[in-house]
Design a protein around this motif. Structure first.
Motif, PDB file in Angstrom:
ATOM      1  N   GLY A 187       0.851  -1.189   0.000  1.00 23.08           N
ATOM      2  CA  GLY A 187       0.000   0.000   0.000  1.00 23.08           C
ATOM      3  C   GLY A 187       0.880   1.230   0.000  1.00 23.08           C
ATOM      4  N   PRO A 188       0.297   2.409   0.167  1.00 27.57           N
ATOM      5  CA  PRO A 188       1.094   3.638   0.176  1.00 27.57           C
ATOM      6  C   PRO A 188       2.229   3.573   1.198  1.00 27.57           C
ATOM      7  N   ASP A 190       4.793   5.829   3.303  1.00 29.06           N
ATOM      8  CA  ASP A 190       5.073   7.189   3.762  1.00 29.06           C
ATOM      9  C   ASP A 190       6.472   7.236   4.356  1.00 29.06           C
ATOM     10  N   LEU A 217       3.801   4.073  -5.274  1.00 25.04           N
ATOM     11  CA  LEU A 217       3.363   3.907  -3.884  1.00 25.04           C
ATOM     12  C   LEU A 217       3.930   4.983  -2.959  1.00 25.04           C
ATOM     13  N   LEU A 218       4.858   5.783  -3.477  1.00 27.59           N
ATOM     14  CA  LEU A 218       5.496   6.824  -2.673  1.00 27.59           C
ATOM     15  C   LEU A 218       4.798   8.166  -2.900  1.00 27.59           C
ATOM     16  N   PRO A 219       4.900   9.090  -1.944  1.00 22.26           N
ATOM     17  CA  PRO A 219       4.281  10.410  -2.127  1.00 22.26           C
ATOM     18  C   PRO A 219       4.835  11.101  -3.375  1.00 22.26           C
TER      19      PRO A 219
END
Length: 256
Positions: A187-188, A190, A217-219
């Motif tokens: 998932g994402p 952070d 998946l990274l900002p």
């Protein structure tokens, strides 16, 4: 330039070889790949560059790698992560930029998670080369042959020829099972810091799609993705090393 002799840190009974050069922050922390060591081409290029900058530089060998103790076949992501965290906590001060190559990128991402969980927010940036997070789950398990699955079940490991060493790569059942417990690409992600990914499009070991999946998946506003059309997995040619040092220098300027 001849590297100085390492010091050794005992981590759960394994003597982990460490080289540290003090200097200004943010420091650079090198995290090598699967079956590589801290005296490889990229690690040495970073050593010379940080020395020229008067910047702190920290590197170590995982157990079963390079000059560290322990057996390679006993290693898992959890063990190598614990060793990397122990070295980071014992030898680094102030802000740090983690530079992770291949499996080292996986270790770097897991380190950020564990450090932040413990209230340590000193990781100020990540530079990831041919990143291979979750490689046991995403890249190894789907490609297993029936014979390799049988070896894992009956012997507890399978071996496969390496393009980078005379000795075969060993993949153990413990490594693969432990890899599932250390997944980061579910998932994402952070990271709480900027990330620069360097990926060769001619990489036969970690396909470029894996780096693209990681980047997604990274900002997005904190991620730089540099694709190298003819770059392989090693990214150790002079032009690759120049790109690595530029990426490290840019990250220093960004987070200093």
């Amino acid at each position: 330039m001849t590297a100085s002799a390492p010091v050794f840190l005992d981590v759960d009974g394994s003597g982990i070889a460490v080289r540290q050069v003090p200097g200004s922050a943010p420091g650079i922390v090198w995290l090598g790949g699967y079956k590589s060591d801290m005296l490889g081409t990229k690690a040495e290029a970073l050593s010379a560059w940080t020395a020229s900058q008067g910047r702190a530089y920290l590197r170590h060998d995982y157990s079963g790698h390079g000059e560290s103790g322990g057996a390679f076949a006993d290693g898992t992501i959890s063990k190598w992560l614990a060793q990397s965290l122990a070295v980071f906590r014992r030898f680094s001060k102030g802000k740090q930029i983690l530079v992770g190559s291949s499996m080292g990128a996986w270790i770097a991402l897991r380190m950020v998670q564990e450090l932040r969980k413990a209230g340590d927010g000193r990781v100020a940036g990540l530079v990831l080369l041919a990143p291979a997070p979750d490689f046991t789950v995403e890249l190894v398990e789907p490609m297993l042959t029936d014979a390799q699955r049988q070896d894992l079940e009956e012997k507890g490991f399978f071996a496969e020829p390496s393009d980078y060493s005379d000795e075969p790569y060993i993949y153990t059942r413990a490594l693969i099972e432990d890899g599932r417990a250390n997944r980061v690409m579910t998932g994402p992600i952070d990271t709480h810091c900027p990330v620069h990914i360097l990926q060769g499009l001619a990489d036969p070991d970690v396909p470029s799609g894996h780096a693209l999946k990681l980047a997604a998946l990274l900002p997005a506003d904190d991620v730089t993705l540099s694709l190298i059309p003819d770059g392989d997995h090693r990214l150790s040619r002079p032009e690759d090393l120049d790109l690595l040092l530029r990426a490290a220098g840019d990250m220093v300027q960004r987070v200093a």
